[in-house]
Design an enzyme around this catalytic site. Structure first.
Site, PDB file in Angstrom:
ATOM      1  N   ASP A 177     -26.167  19.999  31.667  1.00 29.19           N
ATOM      2  CA  ASP A 177     -24.725  19.760  31.561  1.00 29.19           C
ATOM      3  C   ASP A 177     -24.368  19.080  30.242  1.00 29.19           C
ATOM      4  O   ASP A 177     -25.256  18.745  29.443  1.00 29.19           O
ATOM      5  CB  ASP A 177     -24.229  18.929  32.756  1.00 29.19           C
ATOM      6  N   ASN A 188     -22.109   9.023  43.172  1.00 30.20           N
ATOM      7  CA  ASN A 188     -21.273   9.710  44.173  1.00 30.20           C
ATOM      8  C   ASN A 188     -22.016  10.918  44.748  1.00 30.20           C
ATOM      9  O   ASN A 188     -21.415  11.773  45.379  1.00 30.20           O
ATOM     10  CB  ASN A 188     -19.947  10.154  43.544  1.00 30.20           C
ATOM     11  N   GLU A 229     -19.527  17.627  41.139  1.00 26.54           N
ATOM     12  CA  GLU A 229     -18.940  16.471  41.805  1.00 26.54           C
ATOM     13  C   GLU A 229     -18.696  16.780  43.289  1.00 26.54           C
ATOM     14  O   GLU A 229     -18.768  17.953  43.697  1.00 26.54           O
ATOM     15  CB  GLU A 229     -17.603  16.139  41.121  1.00 26.54           C
TER      16      GLU A 229
HETATM   17  C1  F6R Z   1     -26.815  13.937  33.348  1.00 23.24           C
HETATM   18  C2  F6R Z   1     -26.576  14.408  34.722  1.00 23.24           C
HETATM   19  C3  F6R Z   1     -26.123  13.449  35.748  1.00 23.24           C
HETATM   20  C4  F6R Z   1     -27.154  12.342  35.985  1.00 23.24           C
HETATM   21  C5  F6R Z   1     -26.730  11.370  37.076  1.00 23.24           C
HETATM   22  C6  F6R Z   1     -27.678  10.210  37.177  1.00 23.24           C
HETATM   23  O1  F6R Z   1     -27.160  15.035  32.528  1.00 23.24           O
HETATM   24  O2  F6R Z   1     -26.723  15.570  34.995  1.00 23.24           O
HETATM   25  O3  F6R Z   1     -25.863  14.126  36.946  1.00 23.24           O
HETATM   26  O4  F6R Z   1     -28.376  12.931  36.339  1.00 23.24           O
HETATM   27  O5  F6R Z   1     -25.448  10.896  36.829  1.00 23.24           O
HETATM   28  O6  F6R Z   1     -27.665   9.488  35.986  1.00 23.24           O
HETATM   29  P1  F6R Z   1     -28.779   8.397  35.657  1.00 23.24           P
HETATM   30  O7  F6R Z   1     -30.074   9.121  35.645  1.00 23.24           O
HETATM   31  O8  F6R Z   1     -28.400   7.885  34.298  1.00 23.24           O
HETATM   32  O9  F6R Z   1     -28.696   7.383  36.733  1.00 23.24           O
END
Ligand code: F6R
Length: 242
Positions: free
Chosen positions: A67, A136, A143
């Protein structure tokens, strides 16, 4: 779906990097997809170390990013692109012909999505995916409410994602939407690893592993994958009941 619990993030990262190496040795032209963020950082570092130590040939390997933040330039500290460059491309000398990432500043995001979907198809699908989990329950920028059959798409960000996302940047950012692979891709990927560590992730991991499968809690999609693994450390596992 299998859940594996490790004593700490170092052990988890070592295990996962080993799985990546085994895949590339058995299938040199494998396509690997990675999330950015904090969770996969150490796995990427372990992977780099193992590739160098064992002189693994990466010349046929391909990579895609899960992403990107919409409106954030690739070169900016905090962009997913910048993480991949620092974690993998530069340390391993991966050529730009070997990876495909979303351009979050494109004036035609729909075309960005189509290009990513076409790239995945042209590569014969994704062999291995490493994803994190948001506070979340999101995976990538899928989302709450995201369909389980979506391909690449643009998503308005949930308030939690926009505020937690500030931690990646050196200045305050307006984060309104993200561009992401969809759950069609996750479910079609041959092997998916969802990784999490630390106490802060214990509640979302409990819901992902033991909760109801529902689009209201996106990470529950992992329960539908026929070759998915959840890799967590002791702290992230601390609220599991079964
Ligand atoms: C980032 C992504 C997000 C993260 C998620 C957890 O490329 O795809 O979905 O994997 O927000 O973030 P961290 O690992 O920083 O806790």
């Amino acid at each position: 779906m299998v859940t594996k619990i490790f004593t700490d993030n170092a052990a988890l990262s070592d295990y996962l990097a080993e799985q990546m190496i085994e895949l590339i040795v058995s299938k040199p032209n494998a396509l690997i997809c990675f999330a950015s963020g904090n969770s996969p950082r150490n796995t990427a570092a372990c992977f780099v170390q193992k590739v160098k130590e064992r002189k693994v040939d990466l010349s046929a390997f391909h990579f895609i990013g899960l992403d990107e933040w919409v409106g954030v330039p690739a070169s900016m500290h905090g962009s997913c692109h910048n993480d991949f460059k620092n974690w993998l491309f530069e340390p391993l000398g991966i050529q730009d012909t070997q990876y495909h990432l979303f351009n979050g500043t494109s004036s035609n995001l729909e075309e960005e999505c189509n290009k990513m979907d076409a790239y995945i198809e042209a590569q014969g699908g994704i062999d291995l995916m490493v994803v994190g989990i948001g506070m979340n329950g999101h995976i990538g920028f899928n989302e709450p409410g995201s369909n389980f059959d979506a391909k690449s798409h643009v998503v308005p960000l949930d308030e939690i994602t926009a505020s937690v996302g500030q931690k990646y940047f050196q200045q305050a950012m307006t984060l309104e939407s993200g561009i992401t692979l969809g759950f069609h891709h996750l479910l079609a990927t041959k092997k998916v690893y969802l990784i999490a560590n630390g106490k802060a992730k214990a509640e979302v991991i409990q819901k992902a592993v033991e909760g109801e499968v529902t689009t209201a809690f996106p990470a529950s999609v992992m329960q539908l994958h026929n070759n998915g693994s959840i890799l967590i450390d002791d702290e992230a596992a601390s609220m599991l009941k079964r």
